[in-house]
Design a protein around this motif. Structure first.
Motif, PDB file in Angstrom:
ATOM      1  N   LEU A  30      37.257 -18.206  98.323  1.00 40.52           N
ATOM      2  CA  LEU A  30      36.629 -19.376  98.950  1.00 40.52           C
ATOM      3  C   LEU A  30      36.536 -19.119 100.444  1.00 40.52           C
ATOM      4  CD1 LEU A  30      35.638 -22.314  99.296  1.00 40.52           C
ATOM      5  CD2 LEU A  30      38.057 -23.036  99.244  1.00 40.52           C
ATOM      6  N   VAL A  31      35.311 -19.070 100.958  1.00 33.18           N
ATOM      7  CA  VAL A  31      35.057 -18.899 102.390  1.00 33.18           C
ATOM      8  C   VAL A  31      34.524 -20.229 102.908  1.00 33.18           C
ATOM      9  CG1 VAL A  31      33.769 -17.626 104.132  1.00 33.18           C
ATOM     10  CG2 VAL A  31      34.513 -16.461 102.031  1.00 33.18           C
ATOM     11  N   TYR A  32      35.264 -20.871 103.798  1.00 34.87           N
ATOM     12  CA  TYR A  32      34.841 -22.189 104.269  1.00 34.87           C
ATOM     13  C   TYR A  32      35.168 -22.365 105.748  1.00 34.87           C
ATOM     14  CZ  TYR A  32      39.735 -23.803 104.261  1.00 34.87           C
ATOM     15  OH  TYR A  32      41.070 -23.971 104.522  1.00 34.87           O
ATOM     16  N   GLY A  33      34.674 -23.452 106.333  1.00 31.50           N
ATOM     17  CA  GLY A  33      35.006 -23.754 107.719  1.00 31.50           C
ATOM     18  C   GLY A  33      33.784 -24.038 108.561  1.00 31.50           C
ATOM     19  N   GLU A  34      34.043 -24.466 109.796  1.00 32.88           N
ATOM     20  CA  GLU A  34      32.984 -24.960 110.682  1.00 32.88           C
ATOM     21  C   GLU A  34      32.156 -23.857 111.325  1.00 32.88           C
ATOM     22  OE1 GLU A  34      35.977 -25.401 114.546  1.00 32.88           O
ATOM     23  OE2 GLU A  34      35.523 -27.150 113.309  1.00 32.88           O
ATOM     24  N   TYR A  37      28.871 -18.447 111.567  1.00 30.69           N
ATOM     25  CA  TYR A  37      28.797 -16.994 111.776  1.00 30.69           C
ATOM     26  C   TYR A  37      29.893 -16.276 110.990  1.00 30.69           C
ATOM     27  CZ  TYR A  37      29.014 -12.503 114.232  1.00 30.69           C
ATOM     28  OH  TYR A  37      29.052 -11.160 114.531  1.00 30.69           O
ATOM     29  N   LEU A  38      31.118 -16.776 111.068  1.00 32.74           N
ATOM     30  CA  LEU A  38      32.235 -16.150 110.355  1.00 32.74           C
ATOM     31  C   LEU A  38      32.106 -16.344 108.845  1.00 32.74           C
ATOM     32  CD1 LEU A  38      35.290 -17.066 112.643  1.00 32.74           C
ATOM     33  CD2 LEU A  38      34.047 -14.899 112.516  1.00 32.74           C
ATOM     34  N   ARG A  39      31.617 -17.519 108.435  1.00 30.55           N
ATOM     35  CA  ARG A  39      31.394 -17.755 106.996  1.00 30.55           C
ATOM     36  C   ARG A  39      30.425 -16.725 106.438  1.00 30.55           C
ATOM     37  NH1 ARG A  39      30.250 -23.152 108.109  1.00 30.55           N
ATOM     38  NH2 ARG A  39      28.134 -22.900 107.273  1.00 30.55           N
ATOM     39  N   ASN A  40      29.286 -16.582 107.104  1.00 25.34           N
ATOM     40  CA  ASN A  40      28.252 -15.667 106.614  1.00 25.34           C
ATOM     41  C   ASN A  40      28.712 -14.216 106.664  1.00 25.34           C
ATOM     42  OD1 ASN A  40      26.597 -17.871 106.232  1.00 25.34           O
ATOM     43  ND2 ASN A  40      25.532 -17.634 108.181  1.00 25.34           N
ATOM     44  N   GLU A 120      31.546 -22.730 101.477  1.00 29.02           N
ATOM     45  CA  GLU A 120      31.363 -24.154 101.785  1.00 29.02           C
ATOM     46  C   GLU A 120      31.626 -24.400 103.273  1.00 29.02           C
ATOM     47  OE1 GLU A 120      30.543 -26.534  99.473  1.00 29.02           O
ATOM     48  OE2 GLU A 120      30.557 -25.125  97.785  1.00 29.02           O
ATOM     49  N   SER A 121      30.901 -25.352 103.847  1.00 21.39           N
ATOM     50  CA  SER A 121      31.146 -25.689 105.256  1.00 21.39           C
ATOM     51  C   SER A 121      32.400 -26.552 105.406  1.00 21.39           C
ATOM     52  CB  SER A 121      29.937 -26.407 105.850  1.00 21.39           C
ATOM     53  OG  SER A 121      29.635 -27.564 105.105  1.00 21.39           O
ATOM     54  N   ALA A 136      44.497 -19.237  92.191  1.00 15.28           N
ATOM     55  CA  ALA A 136      44.022 -18.067  91.443  1.00 15.28           C
ATOM     56  C   ALA A 136      43.502 -16.952  92.336  1.00 15.28           C
ATOM     57  CB  ALA A 136      42.918 -18.494  90.465  1.00 15.28           C
ATOM     58  N   GLY A 137      43.054 -17.317  93.545  1.00 18.93           N
ATOM     59  CA  GLY A 137      42.424 -16.308  94.396  1.00 18.93           C
ATOM     60  C   GLY A 137      42.862 -16.393  95.841  1.00 18.93           C
ATOM     61  N   LEU A 138      41.882 -16.404  96.750  1.00 20.82           N
ATOM     62  CA  LEU A 138      42.168 -16.421  98.182  1.00 20.82           C
ATOM     63  C   LEU A 138      41.149 -17.306  98.894  1.00 20.82           C
ATOM     64  CD1 LEU A 138      43.219 -13.471 100.419  1.00 20.82           C
ATOM     65  CD2 LEU A 138      41.288 -14.872 101.130  1.00 20.82           C
ATOM     66  N   ASP A 139      41.627 -18.141  99.798  1.00 17.82           N
ATOM     67  CA  ASP A 139      40.727 -18.961 100.604  1.00 17.82           C
ATOM     68  C   ASP A 139      40.922 -18.613 102.077  1.00 17.82           C
ATOM     69  OD1 ASP A 139      42.497 -21.520 101.886  1.00 17.82           O
ATOM     70  OD2 ASP A 139      43.378 -20.554 100.124  1.00 17.82           O
ATOM     71  N   ILE A 140      39.818 -18.624 102.831  1.00 17.67           N
ATOM     72  CA  ILE A 140      39.881 -18.320 104.256  1.00 17.67           C
ATOM     73  C   ILE A 140      39.110 -19.376 105.037  1.00 17.67           C
ATOM     74  CG2 ILE A 140      37.919 -16.703 104.045  1.00 17.67           C
ATOM     75  CD1 ILE A 140      39.210 -15.112 106.391  1.00 17.67           C
ATOM     76  N   ASP A 141      39.776 -19.959 106.024  1.00 13.55           N
ATOM     77  CA  ASP A 141      39.197 -21.015 106.852  1.00 13.55           C
ATOM     78  C   ASP A 141      38.536 -20.390 108.078  1.00 13.55           C
ATOM     79  OD1 ASP A 141      38.530 -23.225 108.333  1.00 13.55           O
ATOM     80  OD2 ASP A 141      40.538 -24.094 108.391  1.00 13.55           O
ATOM     81  N   CYS A 142      37.212 -20.428 108.105  1.00 11.29           N
ATOM     82  CA  CYS A 142      36.459 -19.839 109.222  1.00 11.29           C
ATOM     83  C   CYS A 142      36.230 -20.889 110.304  1.00 11.29           C
ATOM     84  CB  CYS A 142      35.123 -19.293 108.718  1.00 11.29           C
ATOM     85  SG  CYS A 142      35.310 -17.996 107.474  1.00 11.29           S
ATOM     86  N   GLU A 143      37.301 -21.269 110.956  1.00 10.31           N
ATOM     87  CA  GLU A 143      37.200 -22.243 112.038  1.00 10.31           C
ATOM     88  C   GLU A 143      36.772 -21.558 113.322  1.00 10.31           C
ATOM     89  OE1 GLU A 143      41.105 -23.844 112.417  1.00 10.31           O
ATOM     90  OE2 GLU A 143      42.044 -21.896 112.635  1.00 10.31           O
TER      91      GLU A 143
END
Length: 338
Positions: A30-34, A37-40, A120-121, A136-143
């Protein structure tokens, strides 16, 4: 300037890089955050690594609201075609804000030949999907990175292009263009081209080629006011305050916008076109067209009243009758309620 904050982004980024290097991928990411640029950046890096440099025959992409969870699960259960894995990318689904019990339950025991990549944003960490993916996996907050990280990032980008830039120039660059990393990359590219033939990037260079982020954010805030989007207008205002922008400066730009809107309204009543308006006000035709669109949302009296309200507020602040921060808040609330 970006506020200092604690983040686990570097740790999660390192874990993603290790997964890519070893080729041992988790069932879901899960790649998310405001920070878009970092999300993409993380989305693209993971997607390419998961596909293994092969074609996109085993890539399924879903985007937006209305995604059918049953269809996604059915695809996840389908064996990949002459490849090690099937990759399912799901973007801006709303599953992490509204929940999705079917998919959350499926992620407890997913197909071993499928990897999910969610982008997700914003997420609600109380929802079933976030809990399922984080387990189950890994999430990263792209703040938005803090000040120190931004300085290192800008220095590294410039160094890769054979350029040097001082800490003072970096601070000026950020104050000029803001902290949106996609915009910063665009402005750095302009600086690199502008300084072709020499090594150092200076504040004078930044003044010469970098767009004024503050003015563009004021435009966005005024747009929100005209569209009666009070929440967005207030959010931008608080963001500007957090970046140490003086309320007086914000008020001055709001007054300028209302004054231009009033002039545009008057000129359009005399059938002036955007070319005439742009020339008269000394602005770009694109800006003139936008002001013409905004002015149609107002009656002449509303614009005059809004401008009078700004002038009265400015006078009240200068005489000590009104707090300078509250004065702009009141203008935003009243103007966006009209």
């Amino acid at each position: 300037m970006a506020a200092k904050k604690t983040t686990d982004y570097p740790v999660k980024q390192k874990q993603i890089n290790e997964d890519i290097q070893t080729g041992k991928f988790r069932p879901c990411y899960l790649v998310y955050g405001e920070e878009a640029y970092l999300r993409n950046q993380n989305r693209d890096k993971l997607r390419e690594a998961l596909l293994g440099g092969g074609d996109k025959m085993n890539l399924q992409h879903y985007e937006g609201a209305g995604i059918n969870p049953a269809e996604v699960i059915d695809m996840a259960e389908t064996l990949p075609f002459f490849a090690e894995r099937r990759v399912i990318v799901i973007e801006d689904s709303g599953f992490f804000k509204n929940g999705c019990p079917e998919l959350a339950d499926y992620l407890k025991n997913p197909a071993e030949t499928t990897v999910f990549l969610f982008v997700e944003s914003a997420v609600d960490k109380r929802k079933d999907m976030y809990k399922a993916v984080s387990k189950a996996g890994l999430d990263i907050d792209c703040e938005t990175p803090d000040e120190q990280m931004l300085y290192r990032w800008i220095t590294g980008k410039m160094k890769a292009e054979g350029k040097t830039i001082s800490a003072r120039a970096i601070a000026y660059f950020i104050s000029r263009v803001g902290t949106d990393m996609s915009n910063m990359v665009h402005e750095m590219e302009k600086l690199i081209s502008y300084t072709l033939g020499r090594n150092e990037v200076t504040e004078k260079d930044i003044d010469a080629v970098c767009a004024n982020w503050l003015t563009s954010r004021i435009f966005e805030m005024t747009d929100a006011i005209v569209m009666k989007n009070q929440a967005k207008a207030m959010n931008i205002y608080y963001e500007l305050l957090a970046l140490k922008t003086a309320p007086e400066q914000i008020l001055a730009l709001i007054m300028r916008q209302f004054n231009q809107l009033l002039q545009v309204k008057e000129m359009t009543e005399y059938s002036a076109n955007k070319g005439d308006i742009a020339k008269k006000l000394g602005i770009h035709p694109f800006v003139a067209e936008k002001l013409m669109g905004w002015s149609r949302s107002y009656q002449m009296k509303d614009l005059k009243d809004s401008l009078d309200m700004c002038l009265s507020s400015d006078e009240a602040v200068k005489s000590g009758k009104l707090d300078r921060i509250i004065s702009v808040e009141m203008i935003i609330v009243k103007a966006s309620s009209r």
